[in-house]
Write a protein that holds these residues in place. Structure first.
Motif, PDB file in Angstrom:
ATOM      1  N   SER A 100      55.569 -39.010  12.118  1.00  0.00           N
ATOM      2  CA  SER A 100      54.925 -39.468  13.354  1.00  0.00           C
ATOM      3  C   SER A 100      55.272 -40.914  13.689  1.00  0.00           C
ATOM      4  O   SER A 100      55.098 -41.358  14.833  1.00  0.00           O
ATOM      5  CB  SER A 100      53.400 -39.333  13.239  1.00  0.00           C
ATOM      6  OG  SER A 100      53.014 -38.002  12.996  1.00  0.00           O
ATOM      7  N   VAL A 103      57.419 -42.294  16.927  1.00  0.00           N
ATOM      8  CA  VAL A 103      57.617 -41.201  17.884  1.00  0.00           C
ATOM      9  C   VAL A 103      56.786 -41.441  19.139  1.00  0.00           C
ATOM     10  O   VAL A 103      55.577 -41.659  19.062  1.00  0.00           O
ATOM     11  CB  VAL A 103      57.219 -39.843  17.257  1.00  0.00           C
ATOM     12  CG1 VAL A 103      57.373 -38.718  18.277  1.00  0.00           C
ATOM     13  CG2 VAL A 103      58.070 -39.567  16.026  1.00  0.00           C
ATOM     14  N   LEU A 108      57.447 -33.999  20.248  1.00  0.00           N
ATOM     15  CA  LEU A 108      57.790 -34.297  18.861  1.00  0.00           C
ATOM     16  C   LEU A 108      56.559 -34.776  18.091  1.00  0.00           C
ATOM     17  O   LEU A 108      56.348 -34.410  16.928  1.00  0.00           O
ATOM     18  CB  LEU A 108      58.893 -35.357  18.804  1.00  0.00           C
ATOM     19  CG  LEU A 108      60.273 -34.921  19.303  1.00  0.00           C
ATOM     20  CD1 LEU A 108      61.238 -36.103  19.268  1.00  0.00           C
ATOM     21  CD2 LEU A 108      60.805 -33.762  18.458  1.00  0.00           C
TER      22      LEU A 108
END
Length: 395
Positions: A100, A103, A108
């Motif tokens: 994570s 991002v 995503l």
């Protein structure tokens, strides 16, 4: 590696202090994101510039992962080495948080949060199952709640400063490190249930409709919690209250949540079980009513603090009621799954109904669900009351 995992014949006394500490640590790590979800959502909005609706969907995605693993764990728990399961869950949670970092694409990020949720949901489920095996399970279950809320209180207090200093990525790296540190405690966990066959005491026979109504009541209650909790921080800032002030209020509410859980431990069934439970649920609806519109500082403080106190006051009673329906624990296992499902779908419902930051509509839906929950739980509580009255036992 084999020595680390142990075999199903490996005997670990789950009642030892080090094993209980291991379970407690892993349980807190499993809840490390959910309990701080309001501030994380605020970070997504304030620092990564996601819309309130998108931030809610990201939070909901993680909760869907949490709920999915909770359900699956119930089916595989007696088929797979528990330490191996725990290692898998730790790996998923750590990887999801690391993936994570950095991002900003919503799709995503949703995938990464689902992965983290899968791991955390497994950690929550397996630690509750392990703690249920201890000789003083009531006390130890309460300790899980107290430890999670203590972590939450500290986390909510420092998170705004951490976000300012290190950004959302800094928070995610901490979550990843926290989950990875659980590896230090896996060796102190049992490999399976390690229980001898025991004769289950005869219990009253309850009809399937009554059990179903009760489980639907549990689902409605936790849907309401999921709807309210995810946007709690933004309700305060939308009303014009400063971020750190909102964080301080949420911290105070976490402390009161600890008090709510401890109150159940102290009084247990001194005042019965069912009246306190219904009072806690209806009181929670009233507390959310204080947050409708754009509440001033005092109303927001009272509403949030009362909500958290009554939430953690009610939950032990809910699981105790479920336990009385089935001495083998199947209703409790179903209740844990429904709790996480409610936490997953709650943010999704809130996100879909949010509109132009219409927190009043979101909180109104939560109030209705609280009332529906009390109505659905009532028939089962009445049936249990009649059984207790007939047998002369205490509820």
């Amino acid at each position: 590696m084999t020595a680390y995992l142990g075999s199903k014949k490996t005997i670990i006394d789950i009642n030892t202090t080090r094993s209980i500490i291991a379970v407690l640590f892993i349980a807190v790590a499993g809840a490390c994101m959910f309990i701080l979800q309001p501030v994380y959502v605020q970070g997504l909005v304030g620092y990564l510039h996601f819309s309130e609706s998108d931030a809610g969907m990201i939070a909901a995605a993680e909760m869907f992962g949490l709920a999915a693993t909770a359900v699956v764990t119930n089916f595989v728990i007696n088929l797979v080495n528990w330490r191996l399961l725990t290692l898998i869950f730790i790996t998923l949670a750590t990887a999801g948080n690391l993936l994570s970092v950095g991002v900003t694409d919503i799709n995503l990020l949703i995938m990464a949060r689902v992965l983290a949720g899968l791991g955390c949901g497994g950690l929550i489920s397996i630690t509750f199952i392990m703690m249920g095996l201890t000789q003083r399970s009531d006390r130890n279950m309460a300790l899980i709640i107290v430890c999670v809320l203590t972590y939450g209180a500290l986390g909510l207090f420092v998170m705004p400063s951490v976000l300012q200093g290190f950004g959302v990525d800094g928070v995610l790296i901490f979550f990843a490190a926290f989950c990875a540190s659980c590896l230090l405690f896996v060796a102190y966990l049992p490999c399976n249930h390690q229980m001898h066959e025991q004769v289950v005491d005869d219990v009253a026979s309850y009809s399937r409709p009554i059990k179903l109504l009760t489980l639907l009541g549990v689902l409605a209650y936790n849907l309401a919690i999921g709807i309210v909790w995810v946007y709690m921080f933004l309700v305060g800032t939308d009303a014009g209250i400063k971020e750190q002030t909102v964080a301080n209020i949420l911290t105070a509410s976490q402390i009161l949540g600890i008090a709510g859980a401890l109150l159940v431990v102290v009084f247990e069934r001194r005042f019965g079980r069912h009246l306190p439970l219904l009072a806690g649920i209806v009181g929670g609806a009233i507390a959310i009513g204080l947050l409708l519109g754009k509440p001033e500082f005092l109303l927001f403080t009272l509403g949030v603090c009362a909500f958290n106190f009554l939430w953690n006051f009610s939950m032990p009673y809910i699981f105790a009621v479920l336990a009385d329906f089935d001495a083998r624990g199947k209703m409790v296992a179903a209740g844990v799954s429904l709790q996480l499902i409610g936490f997953a779908f709650g943010p999704a419902i809130a996100s879909a109904m949010l509109g132009d930051a219409n927190y009043t509509l979101v909180n109104t839906i939560a109030i209705v669900l609280f009332i529906v929950s009390a109505i659905l739980l009532f028939p089962g509580l009445r049936v249990q009351d009649k059984h207790y009255a007939a047998t002369g036992t205490c509820n």
